[in-house]
Enzyme design. Structure first.
Site, PDB file in Angstrom:
ATOM      1  N   GLU A 165      14.779 -15.463  -0.469  1.00  0.00           N
ATOM      2  CA  GLU A 165      15.204 -16.565   0.388  1.00  0.00           C
ATOM      3  C   GLU A 165      14.156 -17.677   0.442  1.00  0.00           C
ATOM      4  O   GLU A 165      14.472 -18.819   0.792  1.00  0.00           O
ATOM      5  CB  GLU A 165      15.451 -16.074   1.813  1.00  0.00           C
ATOM      6  CG  GLU A 165      16.602 -15.104   1.976  1.00  0.00           C
ATOM      7  CD  GLU A 165      16.688 -14.582   3.402  1.00  0.00           C
ATOM      8  OE1 GLU A 165      16.001 -15.170   4.282  1.00  0.00           O
ATOM      9  OE2 GLU A 165      17.409 -13.606   3.641  1.00  0.00           O
TER      10      GLU A 165
ATOM     11  N   ASP B 295       0.835  -1.189   0.000  1.00  0.00           N
ATOM     12  CA  ASP B 295       0.000   0.000   0.000  1.00  0.00           C
ATOM     13  C   ASP B 295       0.878   1.250   0.000  1.00  0.00           C
ATOM     14  O   ASP B 295       1.882   1.319   0.720  1.00  0.00           O
ATOM     15  CB  ASP B 295      -0.887  -0.023   1.248  1.00  0.00           C
ATOM     16  CG  ASP B 295      -1.848   1.140   1.315  1.00  0.00           C
ATOM     17  OD1 ASP B 295      -2.688   1.261   0.416  1.00  0.00           O
ATOM     18  OD2 ASP B 295      -1.741   1.939   2.270  1.00  0.00           O
TER      19      ASP B 295
END
Length: 560
Positions: A275, A226
């Site tokens: 990751e 956002d």
């Protein structure tokens, strides 16, 4: 205890589809769920996560790839959850963390991915950090995590600068200090209940990296960020030097929006995301002056996608559409990112209503317009959008052809912009009215206890129940379009279109063996029959190698 879903998860092969589909996000169709307005499982009039979970089979059958959930975090709800009090908790009105976990697991079992909202520009004024900053007073380390400043004027009675809130009025609110005296001011680009974080403070970055890991460990497949363009402010918080600043948004780089410093934050975040297995993604809500500046957010070491607000604001006009499509594809190609296409969301008037009105009224409209015209154009615009290379977003209920509810009584309105008279019109409630599932019953199947915003009479005839299996219905058009898109190699992924010669007011392009023609005019046009018709948003006729395409209609052909 949470209820069980209404339908069993799909076989385990669907799970493999989720985990094995390479670069799924490049041509994904992502469905936005506004949780409070999607489905209510406990009859309190408010949608919730368990309601979403019970409706996941519907989304699987619709044919979307992923579900983006608007905020469900613990919040005082000053701005419908975009004022977060705890980023690691579910607001009780939506359920619990166990409900979130069950939703994610069931979605994966059905072959759907889950994207959650992240709100890093500001917190709630009830967030622990902000409450501590108020209590500790001026000069405290806690205040450095936000933008606290002394006021201007003889007694500090004027805001620190001339910035205006997106919701209207000044972007600053003065606090009362612990000793009861008028004190410093704090920055809030949105509501006063949404103080902006100071991203120059290292604790803010540490906190959000931890929040990312929390939800990634829960199994979410990505984040919609956002106000992705808003976290970094220009050094010294300089005056803008003008009023009516809302009119400047999207036209220029502002001292509080689209500052270059945001990109260092996203490079750090991308390292964390990479990751994790399963191709998790970031999607930016970034209001920028140009699509070329939007492209900076989706460079290879930053975010994956960014909303294409330039496309959302384009009128139903062939020349305008070709221009924004070309500019979008040309901007995204050098950075290797997919284009995105969107027609509606929780902040703008639904496109079935926007297209029902004359061009030039903006994206917040309180006029019914010509509903038949609006729906015809909306259906045609959807097929055009789904034919373009890249990823598409569908806002809940647009697959039902829902119009905006433009006649909500003032006493039921809840958009915070409405209550700040100098701000926007505050008409966002109209696109947030709970969607209809059944022809009859309490709130048309939304839940057993009414709905938090009133639904209009006749809503049931637009419901999922009313449209399912109905030839020519908007819902069946979406289902067929998404199935064809998934089955057609020349749709979705890619970064270019081949424009075809066409009459004025007609968009026509080729992608391999696939051809799309969209007639944006008010008259029928004659076009070559480009092969076998795959799908059309209206009735077309063909004879002697020529097709008659009605007004405001899009046709898909294939030469295969």
């Amino acid at each position: 205890m949470s209820q069980q879903p209404s339908a069993a998860p799909a076989p385990t092969s669907a799970v493999a589809t989720v985990s094995e589909r390479h670069d799924w996000w490049r041509d994904a169709v992502i469905y936005q769920v506004y949780p409070r307005s999607f489905a209510d499982s406990n009859g309190d009039g408010m949608g919730d996560l368990e309601g979403v979970r019970t409706r996941l089979p519907y989304l699987r059958d619709l044919g979307v790839d992923a579900v983006w959930l608007s905020p469900f975090y613990a919040s005082p709800q000053a701005d419908a959850g975009y004022d977060v009090a705890d980023y690691r908790a579910v607001d009780p009105m939506f359920g619990t963390l166990l409900d979130a976990d069950a939703l994610i697991r069931d979605a994966h079992a059905l072959g759907l991915r889950i994207i959650v909202d992240l709100v890093p520009n500001h917190s709630s004024d009830q967030y622990e950090w902000f409450r501590r900053a108020l209590a500790e007073g001026p000069g405290s380390p806690s205040r450095d995590r936000y933008h606290f400043r002394p006021g201007k004027g003889k007694n500090g009675e004027l805001p620190p600068n001339d910035w205006e809130s997106i919701f209207g009025g000044p972007a600053w609110t003065r606090v009362t200090e612990p000793d009861g005296t008028p004190g410093e001011w704090y920055l809030h680009l949105f509501a006063p209940e949404q103080p902006d974080f100071n991203w120059e403070h290292p604790a803010v970055g540490d906190e959000f990296r931890s929040i990312l890991r929390f939800w990634l460990d829960m199994g979410v497949d990505g984040f919609r960020i956002d106000v992705a363009h808003g976290m970094v402010k220009a050094e010294g918080l300089p005056d803008l030097g003008s009023h009516e600043q809302l009119k400047l948004l999207g036209n220029d780089v502002m001292p509080f929006f689209d500052q270059d410093g945001v990109h260092a934050i996203y490079r750090q975040w991308r390292l964390i995301l990479d990751e994790y297995s399963g191709e998790r993604i970031f999607v930016a809500e970034a209001w920028t002056p140009t699509v070329e500046r939007t492209a900076k957010y989706v460079r290879p070491d930053e975010l994956h996608q960014a909303f294409n607000f330039q496309y959302l604001g384009t009128h139903w006009d062939a020349e305008e559409l070709r221009t924004v499509i070309d500019r979008t594809l040309d901007a995204m190609r050098p950075v290797g990112a997919p284009a995105t296409w969107v027609l509606s969301n929780h902040d703008v008037t639904r496109h079935a209503t926007r297209f029902a009105n004359p061009a030039g009224l903006g994206t917040q409209i309180r006029l019914v317009g010509d509903r038949a015209l609006g729906l015809r154009r909306a259906r045609a615009a959807t097929l055009l959008m789904l034919a373009l290379p890249g990823s598409a977003y569908v806002y809940q209920g647009e697959e039902l052809g829902l119009p905006d509810v433009v006649d909500l009584p003032d006493e039921v309105r809840q958009d915070p912009a409405y209550f700040r008279g100098a701000g926007q019109d505050g008409f966002r409630d109209g696109c947030r009215v709970p969607i209809p599932w059944t022809r009859e019953g309490s709130s048309y199947g939304f839940g057993d206890g009414g709905s938090w915003l009133p639904q209009p009479a006749g809503w049931g005839e637009l419901s999922v129940e009313a449209q399912t299996g109905e030839p020519g219905s908007t819902l069946e058009l979406y289902r067929e379009a998404l199935a064809v898109r998934r089955a057609t190699a020349d749709l979705g992924a890619g970064d270019a279109v081949e424009w075809l010669r066409a009459p004025e007011g007609v968009v026509a392009f080729r992608r391999g063996e696939f051809v799309c023609v969209a007639n944006t005019t008010g008259e029928s046009v004659a076009m070559p029959a480009y092969g076998r018709v795959l799908l059309a948003s209206g009735e077309i006729t063909e004879a002697a190698g020529e097709a008659k395409v009605p007004s405001d209609t899009t046709v898909w052909w294939t030469r295969a």
